[in-house]
Design a protein around this motif. Structure first.
Motif, PDB file in Angstrom:
ATOM      1  N   LEU A 130      -1.016 105.001 -23.778  1.00 52.17           N
ATOM      2  CA  LEU A 130      -1.917 103.925 -23.362  1.00 52.17           C
ATOM      3  C   LEU A 130      -3.045 103.680 -24.349  1.00 52.17           C
ATOM      4  O   LEU A 130      -3.738 102.663 -24.255  1.00 52.17           O
ATOM      5  N   LEU A 131      -3.264 104.625 -25.278  1.00 50.73           N
ATOM      6  CA  LEU A 131      -4.344 104.509 -26.245  1.00 50.73           C
ATOM      7  C   LEU A 131      -3.807 104.622 -27.662  1.00 50.73           C
ATOM      8  O   LEU A 131      -2.820 105.335 -27.913  1.00 50.73           O
ATOM      9  N   SER A 132      -4.463 103.944 -28.590  1.00 53.62           N
ATOM     10  CA  SER A 132      -4.167 104.098 -30.011  1.00 53.62           C
ATOM     11  C   SER A 132      -4.861 105.338 -30.532  1.00 53.62           C
ATOM     12  O   SER A 132      -5.623 105.996 -29.814  1.00 53.62           O
ATOM     13  N   ASN A 133      -4.628 105.649 -31.799  1.00 55.22           N
ATOM     14  CA  ASN A 133      -5.268 106.828 -32.387  1.00 55.22           C
ATOM     15  C   ASN A 133      -6.782 106.670 -32.517  1.00 55.22           C
ATOM     16  O   ASN A 133      -7.498 107.665 -32.643  1.00 55.22           O
ATOM     17  N   MET A 134      -7.269 105.434 -32.467  1.00 60.09           N
ATOM     18  CA  MET A 134      -8.706 105.194 -32.506  1.00 60.09           C
ATOM     19  C   MET A 134      -9.313 105.148 -31.109  1.00 60.09           C
ATOM     20  O   MET A 134     -10.493 104.866 -30.938  1.00 60.09           O
ATOM     21  N   GLY A 135      -8.504 105.452 -30.090  1.00 61.50           N
ATOM     22  CA  GLY A 135      -9.016 105.513 -28.737  1.00 61.50           C
ATOM     23  C   GLY A 135      -9.114 104.182 -28.032  1.00 61.50           C
ATOM     24  O   GLY A 135      -9.762 104.078 -26.989  1.00 61.50           O
ATOM     25  N   TRP A 200     -20.399 106.079 -15.208  1.00 66.77           N
ATOM     26  CA  TRP A 200     -19.072 106.493 -15.657  1.00 66.77           C
ATOM     27  C   TRP A 200     -18.130 105.308 -15.899  1.00 66.77           C
ATOM     28  O   TRP A 200     -17.320 105.318 -16.841  1.00 66.77           O
ATOM     29  N   ALA A 201     -18.238 104.270 -15.064  1.00 69.98           N
ATOM     30  CA  ALA A 201     -17.317 103.142 -15.196  1.00 69.98           C
ATOM     31  C   ALA A 201     -17.574 102.366 -16.489  1.00 69.98           C
ATOM     32  O   ALA A 201     -16.633 101.971 -17.191  1.00 69.98           O
ATOM     33  N   ILE A 202     -18.854 102.156 -16.802  1.00 73.81           N
ATOM     34  CA  ILE A 202     -19.185 101.468 -18.062  1.00 73.81           C
ATOM     35  C   ILE A 202     -18.747 102.323 -19.242  1.00 73.81           C
ATOM     36  O   ILE A 202     -18.212 101.815 -20.231  1.00 73.81           O
ATOM     37  N   MET A 203     -18.961 103.631 -19.135  1.00 79.44           N
ATOM     38  CA  MET A 203     -18.549 104.523 -20.216  1.00 79.44           C
ATOM     39  C   MET A 203     -17.038 104.463 -20.449  1.00 79.44           C
ATOM     40  O   MET A 203     -16.559 104.524 -21.584  1.00 79.44           O
ATOM     41  N   SER A 204     -16.264 104.316 -19.371  1.00 75.80           N
ATOM     42  CA  SER A 204     -14.806 104.287 -19.498  1.00 75.80           C
ATOM     43  C   SER A 204     -14.312 103.047 -20.237  1.00 75.80           C
ATOM     44  O   SER A 204     -13.178 103.023 -20.734  1.00 75.80           O
ATOM     45  N   GLY A 209     -12.319  98.876 -25.912  1.00 75.32           N
ATOM     46  CA  GLY A 209     -12.676  98.456 -27.267  1.00 75.32           C
ATOM     47  C   GLY A 209     -12.449  99.501 -28.339  1.00 75.32           C
ATOM     48  O   GLY A 209     -12.519  99.188 -29.521  1.00 75.32           O
ATOM     49  N   GLY A 210     -12.184 100.743 -27.953  1.00 76.19           N
ATOM     50  CA  GLY A 210     -11.990 101.820 -28.925  1.00 76.19           C
ATOM     51  C   GLY A 210     -13.090 102.846 -28.808  1.00 76.19           C
ATOM     52  O   GLY A 210     -14.266 102.521 -28.995  1.00 76.19           O
ATOM     53  N   ALA A 211     -12.706 104.070 -28.469  1.00 75.56           N
ATOM     54  CA  ALA A 211     -13.694 105.128 -28.239  1.00 75.56           C
ATOM     55  C   ALA A 211     -14.497 105.440 -29.496  1.00 75.56           C
ATOM     56  O   ALA A 211     -15.617 105.941 -29.403  1.00 75.56           O
ATOM     57  N   MET A 212     -13.933 105.162 -30.666  1.00 74.29           N
ATOM     58  CA  MET A 212     -14.643 105.442 -31.908  1.00 74.29           C
ATOM     59  C   MET A 212     -15.255 104.180 -32.512  1.00 74.29           C
ATOM     60  O   MET A 212     -15.588 104.144 -33.692  1.00 74.29           O
ATOM     61  N   ASN A 213     -15.411 103.141 -31.708  1.00 71.62           N
ATOM     62  CA  ASN A 213     -15.992 101.886 -32.179  1.00 71.62           C
ATOM     63  C   ASN A 213     -17.507 101.960 -32.052  1.00 71.62           C
ATOM     64  O   ASN A 213     -18.053 101.933 -30.946  1.00 71.62           O
ATOM     65  N   LEU A 214     -18.202 102.065 -33.168  1.00 65.78           N
ATOM     66  CA  LEU A 214     -19.660 102.219 -33.147  1.00 65.78           C
ATOM     67  C   LEU A 214     -20.361 100.995 -32.574  1.00 65.78           C
ATOM     68  O   LEU A 214     -21.436 101.114 -31.987  1.00 65.78           O
ATOM     69  N   ILE A 215     -19.745  99.803 -32.752  1.00 64.61           N
ATOM     70  CA  ILE A 215     -20.353  98.597 -32.185  1.00 64.61           C
ATOM     71  C   ILE A 215     -20.334  98.679 -30.665  1.00 64.61           C
ATOM     72  O   ILE A 215     -21.336  98.384 -30.000  1.00 64.61           O
ATOM     73  N   TRP A 216     -19.179  99.101 -30.096  1.00 62.77           N
ATOM     74  CA  TRP A 216     -19.117  99.267 -28.648  1.00 62.77           C
ATOM     75  C   TRP A 216     -20.117 100.316 -28.195  1.00 62.77           C
ATOM     76  O   TRP A 216     -20.804 100.125 -27.185  1.00 62.77           O
ATOM     77  N   MET A 217     -20.217 101.428 -28.908  1.00 60.11           N
ATOM     78  CA  MET A 217     -21.157 102.480 -28.533  1.00 60.11           C
ATOM     79  C   MET A 217     -22.580 101.942 -28.472  1.00 60.11           C
ATOM     80  O   MET A 217     -23.342 102.244 -27.544  1.00 60.11           O
ATOM     81  N   GLY A 218     -22.939 101.141 -29.464  1.00 60.78           N
ATOM     82  CA  GLY A 218     -24.285 100.581 -29.493  1.00 60.78           C
ATOM     83  C   GLY A 218     -24.529  99.615 -28.341  1.00 60.78           C
ATOM     84  O   GLY A 218     -25.583  99.651 -27.695  1.00 60.78           O
ATOM     85  N   ILE A 219     -23.542  98.740 -28.063  1.00 56.60           N
ATOM     86  CA  ILE A 219     -23.688  97.780 -26.972  1.00 56.60           C
ATOM     87  C   ILE A 219     -23.769  98.502 -25.629  1.00 56.60           C
ATOM     88  O   ILE A 219     -24.605  98.169 -24.774  1.00 56.60           O
ATOM     89  N   ALA A 220     -22.890  99.478 -25.424  1.00 57.01           N
ATOM     90  CA  ALA A 220     -22.878 100.218 -24.158  1.00 57.01           C
ATOM     91  C   ALA A 220     -24.195 100.967 -23.957  1.00 57.01           C
ATOM     92  O   ALA A 220     -24.738 101.012 -22.841  1.00 57.01           O
TER      93      ALA A 220
END
Length: 256
Positions: A130-135, A200-204, A209-220
């Motif tokens: 269900l996930l790519s190597n980039m999460g 937890w739901a927002i974190m999931s 968008g990709g667990a290793m996506n720094l843009i998503w991390m910043g927005i979240a």
């Protein structure tokens, strides 16, 4: 300058240093994985394209510390208002510097535990394809489910109750006060537990968008920080839910 006067800025600098260090580690990990993938793509035979990246991202021994670091990077900033509230209590003579350290340690310990748990889920989703190597999600249906759950959760009573604790930490302190280092740790863990249930739901959605996506991390991180602000946050919770549900519907429409 008295040692007591120097302790306050030292504690705050240490707190922010941990956050910056976590963000730097995430950047370094992301950049390193990108270089690994680029190097693999340049191999003449083409058979090992992405192999280094795949090995790096599918090992539980890497996923768990990766998510733990992400928790420090993303949830540390959201805890600043609570830490400031406790510091006000230090000024009134109720709190202590040891309690301040315990408060932060207890909060981060709970989020580190959640990070380990979501890393296990990450590994399971990888095994299911269900996930790519980039999460990031490889399934429109999986993305729609995550977005739908996150959107619906924004309207629940549980979300409101836990978010209320995060928005008014003074109320929590008055009802659960414990003194000293261990007392601070217990209160930090308690607030951390409410925060996990709240976020937890927002974190999931990192899996969308990709667990290793720094843009998503910043927005979240920005979303969760603003949502905890008493005046501004109450105007964000429901609209975020609508936006997540709309995104879920959009993903489902692409399946038709």
């Amino acid at each position: 300058m008295p040692a007591q006067a120097l302790l306050r800025p030292a504690l705050w600098l240490g707190f922010f240093a941990v956050i910056l260090w976590a963000w730097w580690l995430m950047y370094a990990m992301t950049a390193g994985m990108g270089m690994t993938l680029t190097g693999s793509m340049k191999m003449a035979d083409g058979m090992s394209m992405g192999m280094g990246q795949s090995m790096a991202m599918t090992s539980p021994g890497v996923l768990i510390p990766m998510w733990v670091i992400m928790m420090a990077a993303m949830m540390g900033p959201t805890f600043v208002p609570t830490a400031r509230t406790y510091e006000d209590l230090i000024g009134s003579g109720a709190g202590t510097r040891a309690g301040f350290i315990g408060l932060i340690a207890g909060y981060l310990a709970v989020w580190f535990g959640f990070g380990a748990a979501i890393a296990v889920a990450h590994y399971g989703f990888l095994r299911l394809g269900l996930l790519s190597n980039m999460g990031g999600s490889t399934s429109l249906l999986f993305s729609a489910v995550l977005l739908g759950v996150a959107g619906a959760y924004q309207f629940t009573k549980v979300k409101d109750v836990c978010l209320g604790k995060c928005r008014t930490p003074m109320t929590y302190f008055l009802g659960h006060w414990r003194g000293g280092l261990m007392g601070g740790a217990r209160m930090g863990a308690g607030i951390g537990a409410y925060c996990v249930v709240c976020c937890w739901a927002i974190m999931s959605l990192g899996f969308v968008g990709g667990a290793m996506n720094l843009i998503w991390m910043g927005i979240a991180t920005l979303i969760m920080t603003l949502e905890k602000l008493p005046d501004l946050g109450r105007w964000l919770t429901r609209p975020l839910g609508v936006a997540f549900l709309a995104a879920a519907a959009w993903h489902l429409s692409k399946l038709i």
